[in-house]
Structures are given as C-alpha cells and as structure tokens.
Design a protein around this motif. Structure first.
Motif, mmCIF file in Angstrom:
data_model
loop_
_atom_site.group_PDB
_atom_site.id
_atom_site.type_symbol
_atom_site.label_atom_id
_atom_site.label_comp_id
_atom_site.label_asym_id
_atom_site.label_seq_id
_atom_site.Cartn_x
_atom_site.Cartn_y
_atom_site.Cartn_z
ATOM 1 N N GLY A 149 23.721 52.062 32.725
ATOM 2 C CA GLY A 149 22.350 51.606 32.878
ATOM 3 C C GLY A 149 21.367 52.316 31.971
ATOM 4 N N ASP A 150 21.659 53.588 31.608
ATOM 5 C CA ASP A 150 20.740 54.344 30.752
ATOM 6 C C ASP A 150 21.052 54.170 29.269
ATOM 7 O OD1 ASP A 150 22.266 57.679 31.075
ATOM 8 O OD2 ASP A 150 23.075 55.763 30.441
ATOM 9 N N GLY A 151 22.006 53.259 28.952
ATOM 10 C CA GLY A 151 22.338 53.011 27.559
ATOM 11 C C GLY A 151 23.524 53.794 27.038
ATOM 12 N N THR A 152 23.998 54.781 27.811
ATOM 13 C CA THR A 152 25.164 55.551 27.389
ATOM 14 C C THR A 152 26.391 54.647 27.326
ATOM 15 O OG1 THR A 152 24.293 57.557 28.411
ATOM 16 C CG2 THR A 152 26.648 57.521 27.930
ATOM 17 N N VAL A 153 27.195 54.812 26.292
ATOM 18 C CA VAL A 153 28.414 54.030 26.114
ATOM 19 C C VAL A 153 29.616 54.942 26.298
ATOM 20 C CG1 VAL A 153 29.749 52.609 24.505
ATOM 21 C CG2 VAL A 153 27.250 52.450 24.544
ATOM 22 N N LYS A 154 30.587 54.486 27.092
ATOM 23 C CA LYS A 154 31.779 55.285 27.369
ATOM 24 C C LYS A 154 33.032 54.440 27.130
ATOM 25 C CE LYS A 154 29.960 58.585 30.784
ATOM 26 N NZ LYS A 154 30.514 59.856 30.340
ATOM 27 N N ILE A 155 34.047 55.092 26.555
ATOM 28 C CA ILE A 155 35.353 54.455 26.396
ATOM 29 C C ILE A 155 36.190 54.807 27.618
ATOM 30 C CG2 ILE A 155 37.391 54.243 24.937
ATOM 31 C CD1 ILE A 155 35.740 55.231 22.602
ATOM 32 N N CYS A 156 36.855 53.805 28.170
ATOM 33 C CA CYS A 156 37.660 53.996 29.380
ATOM 34 C C CYS A 156 39.146 53.947 29.040
ATOM 35 C CB CYS A 156 37.343 52.909 30.413
ATOM 36 S SG CYS A 156 35.590 52.709 30.760
ATOM 37 N N ASP A 157 39.939 54.469 29.951
ATOM 38 C CA ASP A 157 41.397 54.318 29.939
ATOM 39 C C ASP A 157 42.092 55.018 28.784
ATOM 40 O OD1 ASP A 157 42.008 51.093 31.540
ATOM 41 O OD2 ASP A 157 41.402 53.023 32.305
ATOM 42 N N PHE A 158 41.532 56.133 28.294
ATOM 43 C CA PHE A 158 42.317 56.956 27.375
ATOM 44 C C PHE A 158 43.535 57.499 28.109
ATOM 45 C CE2 PHE A 158 40.992 57.587 23.133
ATOM 46 C CZ PHE A 158 39.649 57.246 23.083
ATOM 47 N N GLY A 159 44.642 57.548 27.424
ATOM 48 C CA GLY A 159 45.858 58.040 28.063
ATOM 49 C C GLY A 159 46.510 56.968 28.886
ATOM 50 N N ILE A 160 45.743 56.278 29.719
ATOM 51 C CA ILE A 160 46.306 55.230 30.564
ATOM 52 C C ILE A 160 46.645 54.014 29.709
ATOM 53 C CG2 ILE A 160 45.895 53.811 32.596
ATOM 54 C CD1 ILE A 160 46.171 56.954 32.881
ATOM 55 N N ALA A 161 45.816 53.731 28.691
ATOM 56 C CA ALA A 161 46.171 52.664 27.767
ATOM 57 C C ALA A 161 47.480 52.995 27.068
ATOM 58 C CB ALA A 161 45.047 52.472 26.743
ATOM 59 N N ARG A 162 47.627 54.244 26.679
ATOM 60 C CA ARG A 162 48.881 54.666 26.037
ATOM 61 C C ARG A 162 50.035 54.553 27.018
ATOM 62 N NH1 ARG A 162 49.958 60.262 22.722
ATOM 63 N NH2 ARG A 162 52.225 60.189 22.764
ATOM 64 N N LEU A 163 49.775 54.877 28.276
ATOM 65 C CA LEU A 163 50.818 54.744 29.297
ATOM 66 C C LEU A 163 51.256 53.288 29.393
ATOM 67 C CD1 LEU A 163 52.421 55.984 31.688
ATOM 68 C CD2 LEU A 163 50.495 55.350 33.136
ATOM 69 N N GLY A 164 50.295 52.359 29.356
ATOM 70 C CA GLY A 164 50.657 50.952 29.419
ATOM 71 C C GLY A 164 51.538 50.552 28.256
ATOM 72 N N ILE B 133 25.742 50.761 20.141
ATOM 73 C CA ILE B 133 27.089 50.833 20.729
ATOM 74 C C ILE B 133 28.080 51.326 19.686
ATOM 75 C CG2 ILE B 133 29.002 49.394 21.573
ATOM 76 C CD1 ILE B 133 26.800 47.660 22.960
ATOM 77 N N THR B 134 27.986 50.799 18.469
ATOM 78 C CA THR B 134 28.905 51.203 17.401
ATOM 79 C C THR B 134 28.819 52.697 17.150
ATOM 80 O OG1 THR B 134 28.586 49.036 16.364
ATOM 81 C CG2 THR B 134 29.585 50.753 15.026
ATOM 82 N N GLU B 135 27.604 53.206 17.058
ATOM 83 C CA GLU B 135 27.430 54.629 16.752
ATOM 84 C C GLU B 135 27.994 55.505 17.866
ATOM 85 O OE1 GLU B 135 23.376 55.932 16.266
ATOM 86 O OE2 GLU B 135 23.984 57.386 14.751
ATOM 87 N N GLN B 136 27.726 55.129 19.123
ATOM 88 C CA GLN B 136 28.220 55.946 20.237
ATOM 89 C C GLN B 136 29.747 55.901 20.331
ATOM 90 O OE1 GLN B 136 26.107 56.207 24.000
ATOM 91 N NE2 GLN B 136 24.590 54.746 23.269
ATOM 92 N N VAL B 137 30.347 54.720 20.149
ATOM 93 C CA VAL B 137 31.811 54.630 20.201
ATOM 94 C C VAL B 137 32.429 55.419 19.053
ATOM 95 C CG1 VAL B 137 33.783 53.058 20.023
ATOM 96 C CG2 VAL B 137 31.821 52.438 21.428
ATOM 97 N N ALA B 138 31.799 55.372 17.885
ATOM 98 C CA ALA B 138 32.330 56.124 16.739
ATOM 99 C C ALA B 138 32.369 57.612 17.034
ATOM 100 C CB ALA B 138 31.480 55.843 15.494
ATOM 101 N N HIS B 139 31.307 58.141 17.646
ATOM 102 C CA HIS B 139 31.292 59.572 17.976
ATOM 103 C C HIS B 139 32.377 59.907 19.004
ATOM 104 C CE1 HIS B 139 27.915 60.970 15.628
ATOM 105 N NE2 HIS B 139 27.172 59.969 16.057
ATOM 106 N N ALA B 140 32.553 59.028 19.997
ATOM 107 C CA ALA B 140 33.585 59.284 21.005
ATOM 108 C C ALA B 140 34.978 59.243 20.384
ATOM 109 C CB ALA B 140 33.469 58.260 22.136
ATOM 110 N N LEU B 141 35.235 58.280 19.504
ATOM 111 C CA LEU B 141 36.536 58.201 18.844
ATOM 112 C C LEU B 141 36.755 59.400 17.927
ATOM 113 C CD1 LEU B 141 36.903 54.421 17.896
ATOM 114 C CD2 LEU B 141 38.180 55.694 19.628
#
Length: 745
Positions: A151-166, A121-129
């Motif tokens: 389900g296949d192990g892929t990790v995704k970050i949600c709410d980009f932009g929308i978190a900033r909107l909040g 999870i750490t490695e996938q989030v790091a690449h996305a960031l």
C-alpha cells in the motif's frame, strides 16, 4: 485447516488468503510474539512418490527455506520460520498488505500500469535482485504473481528459494516419471526452455517479460499455444513495446529489449547495472514512437524436428497475468500432477519441533566490546557537531555488527538508527528516510510493531518526511505512532516520548496550513510538558516556542512577542545567554517587534544579536547572517534605505560565498537588494536583480513554485514603475495562469 488450527502450538491459522500450485497461504497469528504473519503450507506428495523421493524433497525444502530465511532486504519477503507439521511442510513469512502485479493488471482490466509506477517498480525490483544475486541466489520463477506492491508503494519479490524448490521438485518428478508440468512459459528464459544451466541473467530475462506485460498489457509472446510461446522466446525478436504504447520512455524500451536478448551475454551484466540505467533514465521525457518496420520473424522449426526439450511436449500456457482468453486461464487436470487441486492434511496429531535455523557463530566478547566503544565514539562525535565523521563511524560499526550479530539484532539496528540521524543532520533527508525505514522494519520484525524502539524509528521516518516537504505522509505516520504510544501501558499520554510525538505532530500541522489545530495542540503539549518535566525544561520551552510561532502565523503578534520573550528569558536562565536556542528565541522576538511596527526596538535587538552571534559562531555563520538580514530589513522599515541597501549587499555577497549563489537565503538577500534599489528610485537596477532571483528560483524550485511566482510578480511591478505596462500586464497574466494551473492539480 480451520481457524482454530494451531501449527506447532504457535501459529494460529485465521483465514485462507491464497491458493496456488504449491499449496495454500493463510493469514495467521504468531501466538508467541503476538503479530500477524502469513503461513504457506506446501502440499504433501501423494502415494505415487516413494520414501526416498519424499526424504529428498524434505531435505531440499529445509535447505531452500534456510536460503529464503537468510535474505534480509526491503525488496524481498521476509521468512520468519519453517518446519513440518502433521506431514505438511510450512513457511512462516511476513504478512504483506498489497496486490501482486498480476492482480494489479486484473484490477486495471488488463490495461497496462501507469508509466511512473512501471519505472518505480522496475527500479525497486532491480535493487532487490541485485542483493539476492550478490548472495549467489537465482529466483528461477520471476513472474507478475511473485512481485507484490504494498500500500505504501514498496515492491517485494516473493517466493525466493521456494520457487527454486518448485523447480527442483519438477526436475525430480521428471526423473521418477510423474510428468509434472513446469509452470507457465510466458516468463521463461531461452536457456530455461533449452534445459541449459541458468544464472542471474535468466532472472533478468524473466523480469523483461514482466516489465513488457505491465507496460503493454500483454507478455512479449502472447500466444495460446505453449509450443508457439516457447519458440517465440527462443527464436523471435519481441516487438518493441512502444509500438503498443507510444508514451513509454525510449530509455525504458531500450532496457526491456536488452533484458529480452536471446543470448545471456547480450543482456545487462547484472541487476545493479539495470538499477543504474533506470536511475539515470528517470525524468527523460517520452518522445512519440516513430513507425517501425515489422520485426523479422524467423520460421519456426518443423514439428517433426523439435529443438525444444522433450519435457515441453503437451505443456499448456498456464496462467499469465494479463489477457482475457479463457484458454489461457484454464489448466487441464493432467497438468496439475502433484502440486495443484484441493488437499486436506491428514494423520495423527503428534507434533514435531520446528527445524531450527542455522545459528550464527557467537561473536567474541572482545569484539562486541570494541564495537560498543566505537559506537560510543560515534555518539561523541555527534555531540561535538562533527556529523560527517560520526556518520562514517556508525556506518562502519553497523556493517560489522550486521556481520557478527545479524541485520535485525538490536545493536545493529541501533547503529543504523544513528546512521540515519547523522544523515538527517547533514541535510541528506532522502538517505535518512531509507535508513530509518530499514531500522523501523527491522525493529518491527524483531521487537514488534508497538515496541518503543520501533515507534522511535517510525517517528524519525515521519520527521525526515517533513524535511522532504512530504507533510501529509508525515502527518499519517505521526498519527499512527501517537496512537500506539497512547495505548501502550508502558508509555501513555503523558510519557515524554508521547509528548515529543505530539509536539512533532503540532509542528507538522502548521506546515500543512492547519494553524488553529497546530496552535491548540502545541498549547496542550506545552501545558503537559510543564506539568511532567517542569516549566523551564528545554522540551517545555521548545513547545512554547512552537506556540509562539503558531500565534504569529495566526496574526496574533502581541501574544507571540510575549511568548517568545518568556522563552528567551527562561532559556537564558536554564541554558545560558549564548546557547543557540536562547539566541534563536531572541531572533524571533525581533521578528515579532518588526511585525508590530516597532522597528526601532527591533533594530537595537538585532545589533546586539549580530554582535553575540559573531562572537559565538563567527562573522560568516548562517545564523549571524540571518541576524544581519533582520537588521537590514528594519533599517528599510525606518526609511533608512541607503544603509539598508548596503547591509543587504554585504549579506548577499557573504551568503553567495558561504552558501552558494542559488541558496534560498542568498536569494532572499538578493531580493532585499532589489527592494532597496526600488525604494531609492533605481528601478532599472532593481529589475536586473528581480529577474536574477526569479530565474534562479525557477531553476531550483520550478516555474510554478509560489516563491518563483512571487519573484515574477516583483518583476512585473518593477516593469510598471518603468512605464512598461504592456510587458507588466503580460507577465501578470502568465503568473495568474500558472497559479491557476497549480491550484487545479
């Protein structure tokens, strides 16, 4: 909203799948494209907000939604559309099937996640960031609930932009005196708490808090009082994670503590550096943690001299991912101003057109023509077998097409597909898998799940999974693609692409050990291909070749020999005597003859094949060497061991020079040298060779790999021949234990 409700006459809301501080998330169907999507409906502001505030909010929403929609990375949730309908701002996103990290912790009864999952999870989030930060975008609200694992192990970050909107809504609300609360403090960086300017390093701190929690079961500052949590972020060094959980790797603890540095300058420079450190640290064994002295905890500032911003007064801790305290799961009503609680959109039924996404400038026809020409040049290089050069061309064209046309344009994806193809052909199956997966996801977004181009990409995903030895995963993908192809009226069961999928599935079944299933499916595909394409079509002959292979694996060597001979003759007629496929079929004829004890015939065949291979490909070509190996094996079967040993030594020397000393083919030849030495009674020399093979196989494949264990059995047999029975028995026992251990895993 109900299940018959349409937004903009296009998105039909089906069922509610989530409700949070900023609104609701619905599972929906895009009626225009026939695909399932997620629709997030943001809650409208109440009457306490004036018209100017509402206008600013809507403009910020559109701006931030465009930011989110522009992000294209496998680790970031895709935003398809956005707009406003009946006073409700909405986002249309890809529908994710999985659980966020908060849910995973709850599923695990607040226990930490397994260490391999945490590192992945750490490695996938790091690449996305790393990708999003390269775009100049900071998330600002990274927490377990905003990180999804599919389900296949892929990790995704949600709410980009929308978190900033909040965050922007919260800031504006403070200016207008509404007193809106600012989320949960468990994952806030010290600079966020101090009201200072934040950059990408604030996201890294928040990620450190998330990793700490999923690794230990609790956030770094797990306190019931919001003030104490905020002071902890600002002043208190976190307790090392391995104090809570000793099996965590030391490199991982160091990374987490670096991410949690109070000073942004002391954190990793960027997410790319973080990803590199994770990659380098993978595989490092964990060492039991040594007792550590308690961390020094500076005194908290007196309550009458607050150093925290005024807006934190009265703040509750909010909802963190883990823990069972009821106080941490309850939010007082006054902390919910504006963005929480039940809501129902009201107003008339007038529809507005969705706000169009900013259009990409139309590239010039001249540029498109140049890129098409370069793409075709890459294809030509591939047809010549110059795969490395072809890959470089396709990579360059893919990058330019993505810039000019967008990442999901069919031309861009076509170039990326060819990149995957060249990677597969140059032995880089893992890289090919990533590229094909990216193409499949892009085509699914732009063309749909069942589009033939999407299915073609998914089929290549299955193929490279097979190359990587992940045959069960490949089997699952093949089955899904086959089902889509067979139900598609444009394709159907007899379409060439459907038959190709069934052929690949048959091939993969044999690698799973399901030999009878593989034989039956290959036989049926061969019959269908002969009917649809013709009995001598290359695809028909490929499948008949697979039928012969399955027959041999089932021990039906007479039938296998007959089928291989028929394929070889048909290929000679259709492709020519010197075509590589014709020569490959002749090689398998020799294998079958040897298995049937007809070594004299096999020897004659291999001598002719060696001559033809050398003439067509050269003396040092791997296929020439394979034919020479077959020749040597059959010399041995005929009792001509001096000649067999000489042939094995020559082939081994060339393979070591051409392929490398630890290549599987080189080791097969070295074992054949040992076999020859043994048959000549030179057991001491044979023992040296057997041990070399065993040691190399253990280094390359692992001590419990079947080939490594077979080599150790060879060594034990050799020890017996030398009269060293005790050593042989001990080695046999070790091999048996490793086999049993492997079988129980």
């Amino acid at each position: 909203m109900g299940d018959t409700r349409l937004i903009q006459g296009r998105y039909r809301l089906l069922d509610l799948i989530g409700r949070g501080g900023m609104g609701e998330v619905w599972r929906a169907r895009d009626e225009s494209l026939g695909r399932r999507v997620a629709v997030k409906c943001l809650k409208p502001m109440g009457p306490q907000h004036d018209a100017q505030f509402t206008r600013v909010l809507r403009e910020r929403f559109r701006r931030e939604a465009r930011v989110a929609a522009a992000l294209q990375h496998r680790g970031v949730t895709v935003v398809h559309d956005f707009g406003e309908y009946e006073g409700v701002l909405y986002l249309v996103m890809e529908l994710l099937e999985g659980r966020n990290l908060s849910q995973l912790l709850e599923d695990n009864r607040a226990h930490p996640l397994p260490v391999p999952d945490i590192v992945d999870i750490t490695e996938q989030v790091a690449h996305a960031l790393a990708y999003t930060h390269d775009q100049g975008i900071v998330h600002r609200d990274l927490k377990p609930a905003n990180i999804m694992r599919l389900g296949d192990g892929t990790v995704k970050i949600c709410d980009f932009g929308i978190a900033r909107l909040g965050a922007d809504i919260g800031f504006t609300s403070r200016l207008t005196g509404t007193g809106i609360a600012m989320g949960t403090p468990h994952y806030m960086s010290p600079e966020q708490i101090g009201g200072q300017q934040v950059d990408h390093r604030s996201d890294l701190y928040s990620l450190g808090c998330v990793l700490y929690e999923i690794a230990t079961g609790a956030p770094p500052f797990d306190l019931d009082d919001a003030w104490a949590v905020l002071v902890g972020h600002r002043d208190t060094p976190p307790e090392p994670p391995r104090n809570h959980r000793s099996e965590l790797p030391e490199f991982f603890e160091r990374i987490v503590l670096d991410l949690l540095a109070k000073d942004p300058e002391e954190r990793p420079g960027d997410a790319r550096e973080l990803a590199r450190r994770i990659t380098e640290g993978r595989g490092v064994p964990a060492i039991p943690a040594q007792p550590r002295p308690p961390a020094h905890r500076p005194e908290q500032p007196p309550s009458n001299e607050p150093r925290l911003p005024s807006w934190t007064r009265g703040m509750t801790t909010g909802h963190k991912a883990g823990g069972t305290s009821a106080a941490l799961r309850t939010t007082p009503p006054d902390a919910a101003a504006g963005l929480t609680g039940e809501w129902i959109p009201r107003g008339d039924t007038r529809r507005e057109q969705p706000v169009p996404e900013p259009e990409r400038p139309t590239p010039s026809p001249e540029l498109l023509a140049v890129l098409a020409g370069r793409h075709n040049a890459g294809l030509s290089l591939g047809r010549l077998g110059r795969w490395e050069e072809a890959g470089e061309v396709h990579r360059a064209v893919a990058a330019e097409r993505e810039h000019a046309l967008g990442p999901d344009h069919p031309d861009t994806l076509s170039s990326r597909y060819e990149v995957g193809f060249t990677l597969s052909r140059t032995g880089r199956a893992a890289d090919a898998l990533r590229e094909y997966t990216r193409v499949a996801e892009g085509r699914e977004r732009s063309l749909g799940t069942d589009h033939p181009d999407t299915l073609a990409a998914r089929q290549e995903v299955a193929y490279v999974l097979g190359q990587l030895g992940r045959h069960f995963e490949a089997h699952q993908v093949y089955l899904a693609v086959l089902a889509s192809r067979e139900r598609n009226p444009r394709l159907g069961p007899d379409h060439p692409d459907t038959l190709r999928c069934r052929h690949n599935l048959a091939f993969n079944l044999s690698r799973l050990g399901r030999l009878e299933d593989s034989f039956r499916m290959a036989r049926d595909v061969a019959t269908a291909r002969a009917r649809v394409l013709g009995p001598e079509h290359p695809d028909t002959l490929v499948t008949r070749y697979e039928v012969a292979y399955a027959l041999g694996q089932l021990g039906r060597w007479n039938e296998a020999l007959q089928t291989y001979r028929e394929v070889a003759e048909a290929r000679k007629t259709a492709l020519g005597a010197d075509h590589p496929d014709t020569l490959a079929a002749r090689y398998e004829v020799g294998i079958s003859l040897g298995r049937l004890g007809r070594s004299a015939e096999a020897l004659t065949l291999y001598r002719d094949l060696v001559e033809d291979r050398a003439r067509v490909h050269g003396l040092d070509h791997p296929e020439t060497l394979r034919a020479r190996h077959g020749l040597g094996v059959n010399l041995g079967r005929m009792g001509r061991w001096e000649e067999a040993l000489d042939e094995a030594r020559d082939v081994c020397a060339v393979r070591e020079r051409v392929l490398g000393p630890e290549h599987p083919d080189t080791l097969v030849s070295r074992r054949e040298v040992a076999v020859g030495l043994g048959w000549l009674g030179r057991w001491a020399d044979a023992l040296v060779e057997y041990r070399r093979v065993a040691a190399a196989r253990e280094r390359v494949l692992g001590v419990d790999h079947p080939d490594a264990l077979a080599s150790r059995n060879d060594e034990a047999h050799c020890l017996e021949q030398l009269g060293r029975g005790a050593e042989a028995v001990e080695l046999y026992r070790r091999v048996a234990a490793l086999r049993q251990q492997r079988g129980t895993r």
